[in-house]
Design a protein around this motif. Sequence first.
Motif, mmCIF file in Angstrom:
data_model
loop_
_atom_site.group_PDB
_atom_site.id
_atom_site.type_symbol
_atom_site.label_atom_id
_atom_site.label_comp_id
_atom_site.label_asym_id
_atom_site.label_seq_id
_atom_site.Cartn_x
_atom_site.Cartn_y
_atom_site.Cartn_z
ATOM 1 N N LEU A 106 -8.495 -6.448 -6.975
ATOM 2 C CA LEU A 106 -8.967 -6.195 -5.616
ATOM 3 C C LEU A 106 -9.124 -7.562 -4.974
ATOM 4 C CD1 LEU A 106 -11.679 -3.480 -6.355
ATOM 5 C CD2 LEU A 106 -9.442 -3.103 -5.279
ATOM 6 N N ARG A 107 -8.171 -7.914 -4.142
ATOM 7 C CA ARG A 107 -8.125 -9.255 -3.553
ATOM 8 C C ARG A 107 -8.350 -9.164 -2.048
ATOM 9 N NH1 ARG A 107 -3.798 -11.345 -1.214
ATOM 10 N NH2 ARG A 107 -2.374 -9.915 -2.259
ATOM 11 N N PRO A 108 -9.357 -9.898 -1.533
ATOM 12 C CA PRO A 108 -9.563 -9.867 -0.090
ATOM 13 C C PRO A 108 -8.378 -10.490 0.651
ATOM 14 C CG PRO A 108 -11.153 -11.345 -1.158
ATOM 15 C CD PRO A 108 -10.286 -10.755 -2.234
ATOM 16 N N THR A 109 -8.102 -9.983 1.837
ATOM 17 C CA THR A 109 -7.058 -10.561 2.683
ATOM 18 C C THR A 109 -7.720 -11.471 3.716
ATOM 19 O OG1 THR A 109 -7.077 -8.874 4.405
ATOM 20 C CG2 THR A 109 -5.727 -8.422 2.445
ATOM 21 N N ARG A 114 -10.702 -6.114 4.590
ATOM 22 C CA ARG A 114 -9.477 -5.584 3.994
ATOM 23 C C ARG A 114 -9.217 -6.241 2.641
ATOM 24 N NH1 ARG A 114 -5.061 -4.882 8.875
ATOM 25 N NH2 ARG A 114 -6.356 -3.502 10.142
ATOM 26 N N HIS A 115 -8.631 -5.451 1.744
ATOM 27 C CA HIS A 115 -8.299 -5.924 0.404
ATOM 28 C C HIS A 115 -6.924 -5.404 0.006
ATOM 29 C CE1 HIS A 115 -12.667 -6.333 0.355
ATOM 30 N NE2 HIS A 115 -12.528 -7.137 -0.683
ATOM 31 N N GLY A 117 -5.287 -3.876 -3.155
ATOM 32 C CA GLY A 117 -5.651 -3.278 -4.431
ATOM 33 C C GLY A 117 -4.418 -3.049 -5.269
ATOM 34 N N GLN A 141 -9.195 -0.736 3.108
ATOM 35 C CA GLN A 141 -10.274 -1.153 4.006
ATOM 36 C C GLN A 141 -11.588 -0.539 3.532
ATOM 37 O OE1 GLN A 141 -9.347 0.301 7.900
ATOM 38 N NE2 GLN A 141 -9.281 2.424 7.256
#
Length: 143
Positions: A106-109, A114-115, A117, A141
Motif C-alpha cells: 500500500l504505497r501513497p501517491t 490516494r494509494h 495497492g 482512495q
Amino acid sequence: MQQPALAVGDVFLTPGRTIGEGDINLFAGLVGDFTPVHVDEQHARQTPHGRRIAHGPHGLATAIGLFTQTGVLGPRVIGLLNLNWDFSAPIFLGDTIRARVVVEELRPTSKHGRHVGTFAFEVTNQAQEAVQAGRMKVLLQGL
C-alpha cells in the motif's frame, strides 16, 4: 457498509465459484472467443486436456470478482493499474475455484488520500491445486 481496514500482510479468502456450462458460453459470447477447446466437447476430447476448459481470462476475472465479494475493495477503488498473471493448470467445467489474496503493498501517491495497492492472488480448485496466480495493482482512495 463499513469497509475493512487494509494493512500490508492482510490475507483474505474468497468464497468459491463452480464454473459451469452457462459460464463458459456466456464468457465466450461476451469476449467473442469461441476457440474449440472451450466450446466444442468433441474437439476438446482430442486435446491433451481430454475435455473442455475454461478460458484463462475467465478464471482471472472470476477470481477478481470473488475478491470483490469480500467487501475489501468496493468504493475505495478508483481504477485498475496493472495485472500480471500466470496460468499454471486448466480450469475444467465443474471445477470450483477460490482465491487467497494477500495485500502486498500500500504505497501513497503524490495525491493526498490516494494509494497504489498491490494484491497477490493464488487461485485454487476444489482439490486445493493452484491453477492461476497473479498480482493486481489498483488505485485506491480513503484507506
